[in-house]
Motif scaffolding. Sequence first.
Motif, PDB file in Angstrom:
ATOM      1  N   VAL A  27       0.838  -1.208   0.000  1.00  0.00           N
ATOM      2  CA  VAL A  27       0.000   0.000   0.000  1.00  0.00           C
ATOM      3  C   VAL A  27       0.872   1.256   0.000  1.00  0.00           C
ATOM      4  N   SER A  31       1.180   3.593  -3.407  1.00  0.00           N
ATOM      5  CA  SER A  31       0.664   4.945  -3.232  1.00  0.00           C
ATOM      6  C   SER A  31       1.742   5.986  -3.526  1.00  0.00           C
ATOM      7  N   LYS A  54      -8.244  -2.458   6.337  1.00  0.00           N
ATOM      8  CA  LYS A  54      -9.216  -1.526   5.723  1.00  0.00           C
ATOM      9  C   LYS A  54      -8.830  -0.069   6.049  1.00  0.00           C
ATOM     10  N   LEU A  57      -5.837   0.966   3.952  1.00  0.00           N
ATOM     11  CA  LEU A  57      -6.240   1.240   2.563  1.00  0.00           C
ATOM     12  C   LEU A  57      -6.932   2.596   2.465  1.00  0.00           C
ATOM     13  N   MET A  62      -6.491   4.069  -1.303  1.00  0.00           N
ATOM     14  CA  MET A  62      -6.378   3.002  -2.308  1.00  0.00           C
ATOM     15  C   MET A  62      -7.760   2.442  -2.656  1.00  0.00           C
ATOM     16  N   VAL A  64      -9.674  -0.730  -3.683  1.00  0.00           N
ATOM     17  CA  VAL A  64      -9.515  -2.177  -3.781  1.00  0.00           C
ATOM     18  C   VAL A  64     -10.336  -2.650  -4.966  1.00  0.00           C
TER      19      VAL A  64
END
Length: 276
Positions: A27, A31, A54, A57, A62, A64
Amino acid sequence: MASQIKDLSKLCIHTQTTKPWDIDACVRNYSMKGIKGITIWRNVLENKNLNGVKALLDDFGMNVVSLARGGFFPSVDAGKRHKAIDDNLLAIEQAAVIGAPMIVLVCGADGGQSLEKSREQIAEGIAKILPAAQKAGIKLAIEPLHPMYAGDRSAINTIRQANEMAEMLHSEFVGVAVDVYHTWWDPDLQAGIQRCGEQKKLFAFHVCDWNVPTTDFLNDRGLMGEGCINIPEIRTWVEDAGFRGFIEVEIFSDKYWAMDQKAYLEKIKQAYLTKT
Ligand code: ZN
């Protein structure tokens, strides 16, 4: 022809592509490179607090795209078929917690029975998990796999078989994932993609390349532009069929896993921008 967006806005990376990294490193590094999409492989969720994943993210903004992977429904052993259903139901729960809108299905095959029998069991398996997927609002994408995997990984080997299975199950939650690695050789690919789009079942698009010669049937996938697949052409077919989702880079490569993953991520980014 649809005009293609040549920026990073639709780039998604599968965590398995950068296998040496855990979810946190995936992540943060994706990013940092301006990549907004991620498909999460379930191995990186092992022993993780899913609410924490979660939150991570969300913190990095991000998207998913999918959870990979469910499926593996067929078996000559009824006990194993039941276990597969339980595992797929667990995947649906995991997807719901981490905010994945879709699960990719590697449908499975058992070399101890016919491909027809395996396909019957795939249809039964998907039908069994469909109510839970629908309730959770999670789509199921049938991914046809290259015929070299018909003995053990998937009895669904062509876009046509995937379309037929998805249409037979007759749910807006069941569609198809087109992966160039598995389908590029198929003379019916363009027509199959078009049909898939017309049926509103074109759920996902995966890219990498087929090295010539290929040295390993699992972990020698190439970076886009390195092999023999005309990826830009297939992308045109997919986008002309109405697909507007993320383009998912899914590369399993012992060679690339051995290199510095940050340098590799930069190579992926460049290959995406110029060869995809
Ligand atoms: Zn794939």
